[in-house]
Design a protein around this motif. Structure first.
Motif, PDB file in Angstrom:
ATOM      1  N   UNK A  55       0.822  -1.221   0.000  1.00 47.87           N
ATOM      2  CA  UNK A  55       0.000   0.000   0.000  1.00 47.87           C
ATOM      3  C   UNK A  55       0.847   1.258   0.000  1.00 47.87           C
ATOM      4  N   UNK A  56       0.245   2.352  -0.423  1.00 53.55           N
ATOM      5  CA  UNK A  56       0.980   3.609  -0.551  1.00 53.55           C
ATOM      6  C   UNK A  56       1.610   4.034   0.772  1.00 53.55           C
ATOM      7  N   UNK A  57       0.941   3.804   1.876  1.00 53.04           N
ATOM      8  CA  UNK A  57       1.460   4.261   3.167  1.00 53.04           C
ATOM      9  C   UNK A  57       2.764   3.567   3.536  1.00 53.04           C
ATOM     10  N   UNK A  58       3.052   2.396   2.912  1.00 56.08           N
ATOM     11  CA  UNK A  58       4.267   1.646   3.240  1.00 56.08           C
ATOM     12  C   UNK A  58       5.332   1.751   2.157  1.00 56.08           C
ATOM     13  N   UNK A  59       5.048   2.476   1.092  1.00 57.74           N
ATOM     14  CA  UNK A  59       6.087   2.778   0.111  1.00 57.74           C
ATOM     15  C   UNK A  59       6.734   4.104   0.515  1.00 57.74           C
ATOM     16  N   UNK A  60       8.041   4.147   0.706  1.00 60.01           N
ATOM     17  CA  UNK A  60       8.670   5.357   1.249  1.00 60.01           C
ATOM     18  C   UNK A  60       8.335   6.636   0.487  1.00 60.01           C
ATOM     19  N   UNK A  61       8.471   6.601  -0.839  1.00 63.05           N
ATOM     20  CA  UNK A  61       8.257   7.831  -1.614  1.00 63.05           C
ATOM     21  C   UNK A  61       6.769   8.128  -1.810  1.00 63.05           C
ATOM     22  N   UNK A  62       5.949   7.112  -1.895  1.00 59.88           N
ATOM     23  CA  UNK A  62       4.505   7.339  -1.970  1.00 59.88           C
ATOM     24  C   UNK A  62       4.009   7.950  -0.660  1.00 59.88           C
ATOM     25  N   UNK A  63       4.530   7.439   0.462  1.00 60.50           N
ATOM     26  CA  UNK A  63       4.153   7.999   1.763  1.00 60.50           C
ATOM     27  C   UNK A  63       4.612   9.449   1.880  1.00 60.50           C
ATOM     28  N   UNK A  64       5.819   9.741   1.339  1.00 55.34           N
ATOM     29  CA  UNK A  64       6.312  11.120   1.362  1.00 55.34           C
ATOM     30  C   UNK A  64       5.426  12.029   0.523  1.00 55.34           C
ATOM     31  N   UNK A  65       4.932  11.506  -0.607  1.00 50.58           N
ATOM     32  CA  UNK A  65       4.020  12.293  -1.452  1.00 50.58           C
ATOM     33  C   UNK A  65       2.728  12.599  -0.700  1.00 50.58           C
ATOM     34  N   UNK A  66       2.197  11.620   0.019  1.00 48.49           N
ATOM     35  CA  UNK A  66       0.969  11.844   0.788  1.00 48.49           C
ATOM     36  C   UNK A  66       1.191  12.931   1.841  1.00 48.49           C
ATOM     37  N   UNK A  67       2.372  12.896   2.495  1.00 45.43           N
ATOM     38  CA  UNK A  67       2.665  13.931   3.484  1.00 45.43           C
ATOM     39  C   UNK A  67       2.749  15.307   2.834  1.00 45.43           C
ATOM     40  N   UNK A  68       3.303  15.370   1.615  1.00 49.96           N
ATOM     41  CA  UNK A  68       3.372  16.652   0.908  1.00 49.96           C
ATOM     42  C   UNK A  68       1.983  17.181   0.574  1.00 49.96           C
ATOM     43  N   UNK A  69       1.063  16.264   0.268  1.00 49.35           N
ATOM     44  CA  UNK A  69      -0.311  16.696  -0.027  1.00 49.35           C
ATOM     45  C   UNK A  69      -0.918  17.452   1.147  1.00 49.35           C
ATOM     46  N   UNK A  70      -0.558  17.037   2.354  1.00 43.94           N
ATOM     47  CA  UNK A  70      -1.135  17.643   3.556  1.00 43.94           C
ATOM     48  C   UNK A  70      -0.562  19.026   3.844  1.00 43.94           C
ATOM     49  N   UNK A  71       0.559  19.359   3.206  1.00 46.19           N
ATOM     50  CA  UNK A  71       1.242  20.626   3.471  1.00 46.19           C
ATOM     51  C   UNK A  71       0.775  21.684   2.478  1.00 46.19           C
TER      52      UNK A  71
END
Length: 553
Positions: A55-71
């Protein structure tokens, strides 16, 4: 007006592709979509060696992208994906796209010709279909690879790659049966008994059938000065103790059917299990498990020289089965036991990590080197080394809280930075470490390619070349007479990541503490004969403190 895009892509060794080439063509597709609309890629998020099922939450760069969405201060206005089948698997799209919608970030995909419209049913259907196709493609690859491996093992008995078992070396077995690969010079390998270690294997089988146990055999081999499997191949076994034979090494030899001259495959399998049975949306993770012996695939005929006969091997298995029936079966714990010093506490005698042991409703740590390895003359190790967690927990937390508290934080950072190296040496060291990391990534990718059914002979050549390169780089790294390249800014950034240590260590539960200690680089070494524990923050040698235990000095 230029639209700023963040790009997301993914590649894994199951795709059998070069990561750089895969990244290049995915970027090409993404740019072809957005550049005609005035778009520009300003940020990249690309996961390498991550299966599409993760899942995206466990892929390092996908998880980083999700965090960027929140910013809200993110550096891009929209996200573009080169190929949806590489980004989304199964129902991942339906679980991920609502985040893009919630934070107001458009998601562009070539297959829909632009941004996905949340109100467009056709767009939603197309993305759902791609997720299903991605899952189906992966399952088809898995079925074909497993069927091919089983057929190759049963009918041809071909060596499928990997390291040879102890007692064997690899021998050239002629050109590759695939004409194209043969034209490239690729060749097959077969197992050939080693004149020295094969005799050790035969001796182990003979002594076991006389009634001797694992540890008894291991001690005899060590006393004779015979190198253990780990010591016989030190480059590939740096993580294992090489001073003596372990009883587990003896057991592995006694249970390996390839000593009979047959090729055997499917001893292990990979299962996908839910990360959280209470939350299926989190997806699955892959676990390797042993298959029962009735599912092993044996070659129809012997394909390499046997070290022991099939009859002798079967007799050993019968003895093992008889002994197993005579032992008790330990009831599994209903819950996982928490250990605050998981992975950071070492034995001062043998320098091995101490294992967690729950006793009397308390966390203990123990080292049982003599129970697992043969006795060696240069190591005076007690039968069991024990340490109760509560004896040092408050002392360690208090030390960390003081050293990294507001009053001493700057002094601690300055002390940690004292051993920073000059820029030229730092650049050389960082470059060596980057090249070592690339070698590790390649090895991981090659092993995954083997699991996925890639050509064993070809991949084995790649693995051997990469290992040779890695060994050379490690030699260069050891020759660099410098301290660890860490700057004041990097140290401060690391400390900021873990936050207020005084507050965290006082309130955290054992699992959170274990994570905190790992992030800090904490290393504890217990010296029972001196009755103290040495605590270090690595790479920060100056900060060392001895913690007294059990009333010691």
């Amino acid at each position: 007006m230029t639209i700023r895009f963040g790009f997301y892509g993914r590649v894994s060794t199951e795709d059998n592709q070069d990561p750089e080439a895969s990244r290049a063509w995915q970027l090409h597709r993404a740019r072809a979509l957005i550049e005609s609309r005035g778009g520009e890629i300003v940020a990249e998020f690309f996961d390498v060696d991550k299966s599409r099922s993760i899942p995206w939450q466990l892929r390092p760069h996908a998880a980083a992208l999700i965090e960027e969405l929140k910013d809200a201060r993110r550096g891009f206005d929209a996200v573009v994906i080169g190929e949806p089948q590489r980004a989304f698997y199964g129902n991942q799209y339906s679980l991920t796209f609502p985040l893009f919608e919630h934070f107001g970030v458009p998601l562009w995909v070539p297959e829909v010709g632009g941004p996905i419209d949340p109100a467009n049913e056709a767009h939603d259907m197309i993305m759902g279909v791609f997720g299903g196709l991605s899952k189906g493609e992966r399952n088809r690859i898995k079925i074909r690879v497993r069927a091919a491996m089983a057929a190759i093992t049963a009918t041809e008995g071909r060596f499928l790659g990997g390291r040879p078992p102890y007692g064997y070396t690899l021998q050239d077995a002629g050109p590759h049966p695939n004409p194209g690969k043969a034209a490239d010079g690729r060749r097959l390998r077969r197992l050939l008994p080693d004149p020295v270690t094969s005799r050790v294997v035969r001796w182990i089988y003979s002594e076991f059938l006389k009634g001797r146990g694992y540890l008894d055999i291991a001690e005899d081999l060590t006393l004779q000065g015979i190198l253990s499997p780990s010591a016989s191949d030190p480059e590939r076994n740096k993580h294992r103790d090489q001073r003596a034979w372990s009883k587990y090494a003896v057991r592995v030899i006694l249970t390996n059917p390839r000593y009979t001259g047959h090729q055997v495959w499917n001893k292990q399998r990979k299962d996908e299990i839910l990360l959280d049975v209470e939350n299926v949306a989190l997806g699955t993770t892959t676990k390797q498990r042993w298959n029962t012996k009735d599912k092993w695939i044996w070659s129809e005929h012997p394909v390499h020289d046997a070290i022991v006969s099939v009859e002798e091997y079967q007799r050993v298995q019968e003895v093992l089965a008889t002994r197993a029936r005579g032992t008790f079966s330990q009831r599994p714990h209903p819950t996982r036991r928490p250990y605050a010093f998981r992975g950071v506490l070492f034995c001062g005698y043998c320098e091995r990590r101490m294992q967690g042991n729950w006793n009397n409703r308390q966390a203990y740590y123990r080292c049982r080197f003599p129970a697992q390895y043969a006795i060696v003359n240069d190591l005076d190790h007690p039968k069991v080394v024990y340490l109760r967690e509560s004896e040092i927990l408050d002392e360690v937390d208090g030390w960390l809280g003081t050293a990294f508290g507001p009053n001493r934080l700057e002094q601690t950072i300055a002390a940690m930075a004292e051993q920073a190296i000059d820029p030229n040496e730092a650049a050389a060291l960082i470059d060596l470490r980057k090249r070592l990391s690339r070698c590790d990534r390649k090895l991981s990718q090659y092993r995954s390619a083997l699991d996925a059914g890639g050509d064993p002979t070809e991949i084995s050549l790649w693995i051997n070349e990469t290992k040779s390169e890695r060994a050379r780089l490690e030699g260069e790294l050891k020759a660099v007479p410098v301290a660890q390249p860490i700057s004041v800014a990097e140290i401060r950034s690391m400390i900021e990541e873990v936050g207020d240590l005084v507050r965290l260590v006082g309130q955290a539960d054992p699992d959170d503490k274990a994570e905190l200690y790992t992030q800090l680089g904490l290393k504890l070494t217990y010296y029972p004969e001196k009755q103290y524990v040495e605590a270090r923050i690595e790479p920060e040698p100056p900060h060392v403190r001895a913690v007294c235990v059990r009333g010691g000095t």
